[in-house]
Design a protein around this motif. Structure first.
Motif, PDB file in Angstrom:
ATOM      1  N   CYS A 145      51.560  56.786  22.638  1.00 19.29           N
ATOM      2  CA  CYS A 145      50.237  57.407  22.782  1.00 19.29           C
ATOM      3  C   CYS A 145      49.911  57.712  24.238  1.00 19.29           C
ATOM      4  O   CYS A 145      49.338  58.760  24.542  1.00 19.29           O
ATOM      5  N   ALA A 146      50.274  56.815  25.148  1.00 19.39           N
ATOM      6  CA  ALA A 146      49.995  57.037  26.572  1.00 19.39           C
ATOM      7  C   ALA A 146      50.783  58.236  27.104  1.00 19.39           C
ATOM      8  O   ALA A 146      50.242  59.055  27.866  1.00 19.39           O
ATOM      9  N   VAL A 147      52.039  58.367  26.698  1.00 11.86           N
ATOM     10  CA  VAL A 147      52.846  59.515  27.134  1.00 11.86           C
ATOM     11  C   VAL A 147      52.259  60.805  26.565  1.00 11.86           C
ATOM     12  O   VAL A 147      52.163  61.819  27.272  1.00 11.86           O
ATOM     13  N   SER A 148      51.853  60.780  25.296  1.00 10.85           N
ATOM     14  CA  SER A 148      51.221  61.961  24.698  1.00 10.85           C
ATOM     15  C   SER A 148      49.938  62.312  25.447  1.00 10.85           C
ATOM     16  O   SER A 148      49.664  63.482  25.712  1.00 10.85           O
ATOM     17  N   GLY A 149      49.148  61.299  25.799  1.00 11.30           N
ATOM     18  CA  GLY A 149      47.915  61.530  26.550  1.00 11.30           C
ATOM     19  C   GLY A 149      48.182  62.126  27.914  1.00 11.30           C
ATOM     20  O   GLY A 149      47.473  63.039  28.365  1.00 11.30           O
ATOM     21  N   ALA A 150      49.219  61.620  28.571  1.00 10.30           N
ATOM     22  CA  ALA A 150      49.560  62.149  29.898  1.00 10.30           C
ATOM     23  C   ALA A 150      49.995  63.611  29.795  1.00 10.30           C
ATOM     24  O   ALA A 150      49.609  64.436  30.627  1.00 10.30           O
ATOM     25  N   GLU A 202      56.770  73.778  21.532  1.00 11.17           N
ATOM     26  CA  GLU A 202      57.399  72.744  20.724  1.00 11.17           C
ATOM     27  C   GLU A 202      56.994  71.353  21.200  1.00 11.17           C
ATOM     28  O   GLU A 202      56.790  70.457  20.395  1.00 11.17           O
ATOM     29  N   LEU A 203      56.868  71.167  22.496  1.00  9.91           N
ATOM     30  CA  LEU A 203      56.456  69.876  23.024  1.00  9.91           C
ATOM     31  C   LEU A 203      55.016  69.567  22.630  1.00  9.91           C
ATOM     32  O   LEU A 203      54.687  68.434  22.289  1.00  9.91           O
ATOM     33  N   SER A 204      54.156  70.564  22.640  1.00 12.92           N
ATOM     34  CA  SER A 204      52.774  70.357  22.192  1.00 12.92           C
ATOM     35  C   SER A 204      52.737  69.952  20.730  1.00 12.92           C
ATOM     36  O   SER A 204      52.003  69.040  20.344  1.00 12.92           O
ATOM     37  N   ARG A 205      53.524  70.622  19.898  1.00 11.52           N
ATOM     38  CA  ARG A 205      53.597  70.251  18.480  1.00 11.52           C
ATOM     39  C   ARG A 205      54.134  68.836  18.314  1.00 11.52           C
ATOM     40  O   ARG A 205      53.660  68.075  17.475  1.00 11.52           O
ATOM     41  N   PRO A 210      55.961  79.354  26.558  1.00  7.95           N
ATOM     42  CA  PRO A 210      57.409  79.245  26.439  1.00  7.95           C
ATOM     43  C   PRO A 210      57.761  78.336  25.260  1.00  7.95           C
ATOM     44  O   PRO A 210      56.962  77.516  24.842  1.00  7.95           O
ATOM     45  N   VAL A 211      58.950  78.492  24.729  1.00 13.08           N
ATOM     46  CA  VAL A 211      59.380  77.723  23.563  1.00 13.08           C
ATOM     47  C   VAL A 211      59.223  76.233  23.810  1.00 13.08           C
ATOM     48  O   VAL A 211      58.653  75.522  23.002  1.00 13.08           O
ATOM     49  N   ALA A 212      59.710  75.744  24.925  1.00 11.94           N
ATOM     50  CA  ALA A 212      59.671  74.310  25.184  1.00 11.94           C
ATOM     51  C   ALA A 212      58.241  73.780  25.200  1.00 11.94           C
ATOM     52  O   ALA A 212      57.961  72.714  24.667  1.00 11.94           O
ATOM     53  N   SER A 213      57.313  74.510  25.791  1.00 12.40           N
ATOM     54  CA  SER A 213      55.925  74.067  25.877  1.00 12.40           C
ATOM     55  C   SER A 213      55.275  74.013  24.508  1.00 12.40           C
ATOM     56  O   SER A 213      54.603  73.046  24.170  1.00 12.40           O
ATOM     57  N   ARG A 270      48.062  66.837  31.380  1.00 13.75           N
ATOM     58  CA  ARG A 270      48.770  67.814  32.214  1.00 13.75           C
ATOM     59  C   ARG A 270      48.512  69.247  31.725  1.00 13.75           C
ATOM     60  O   ARG A 270      48.518  70.189  32.515  1.00 13.75           O
ATOM     61  N   GLN A 271      48.272  69.403  30.419  1.00 20.43           N
ATOM     62  CA  GLN A 271      48.068  70.720  29.833  1.00 20.43           C
ATOM     63  C   GLN A 271      46.623  71.212  29.928  1.00 20.43           C
ATOM     64  O   GLN A 271      46.347  72.352  29.571  1.00 20.43           O
ATOM     65  N   VAL A 272      45.697  70.367  30.393  1.00 17.28           N
ATOM     66  CA  VAL A 272      44.277  70.733  30.407  1.00 17.28           C
ATOM     67  C   VAL A 272      44.032  72.011  31.198  1.00 17.28           C
ATOM     68  O   VAL A 272      43.323  72.898  30.739  1.00 17.28           O
TER      69      VAL A 272
END
Length: 173
Positions: A16-21, A153-156, A148-151, A25-27
């Motif tokens: 959860c902390a990594v997801s929050g970080a 997919e990482l958000s999902r 981008p694809v990576a961004s 970062r995406q804000v």
């Protein structure tokens, strides 16, 4: 709490902390849209910390934070029904916090509300996992909207991880 339960709880905290970080970062890139997800992820990380029995005030403070997040989610609903998941997640976290404060966790079985939330998040995780597996960028290597694809997919993957974390916390109630 057994050592396996403690290890699982700490893994959930890290997830959860990594997801929050990542959401934090995406804000800037999302125009602030990821701020609610960051608050939820960090709140989930705090709730998952294996402290043993929580004092009532800790759970009440978390409950107040998640009630404020629910109000923010109601505000986001102006932008479309796709923000309803934020409302459900915020209310689920408030429910778990306030249930813990009242000492009603670990009862004889799940309440109706807990059961409904379990069904919702199980469906969310299954659907999110299927979407992540079948996701694919276009021929130019990106998604509609310029991500981008990576961004994308990482958000999902982060949303899926938070959904699994919510499901795990509900199962521990």
């Amino acid at each position: 709490m057994s050592s396996a339960d403690t290890a699982s709880a700490w893994l959930l905290v890290v997830l959860c902390a990594v997801s929050g970080a990542y959401c934090l970062r995406q804000v800037r890139r999302s125009g602030g849209a990821a701020a609610g997800e960051a608050v939820m992820a960090f709140g989930m990380a705090l709730m998952a910390v294996p402290l043993g029995d929580r004092d009532g005030w800790q759970a009440l403070v978390l409950g107040a934070v998640f009630c404020a997040a629910a109000l923010h989610a109601v505000w986001l609903l102006r932008g479309g029904v796709h923000h309803a998941h934020h409302l459900v997640g915020s209310l689920a976290m408030a429910y778990m916090s306030l249930t813990a404060a009242a000492g009603h966790g670990h009862g004889a079985g799940p309440s109706l509300v807990t059961g409904l939330l379990l069904l919702y998040f199980a469906g969310y995780v299954l659907l999110g996992g299927a979407r992540l597996v079948t996701a694919g960028g276009d021929a130019q290597g990106g998604y509609p909207g310029g991500y981008p694809v990576a961004s994308a997919e990482l958000s999902r993957a982060c949303r899926l991880a938070m959904g699994m974390g919510m499901l795990a916390m509900l199962l521990m109630m």
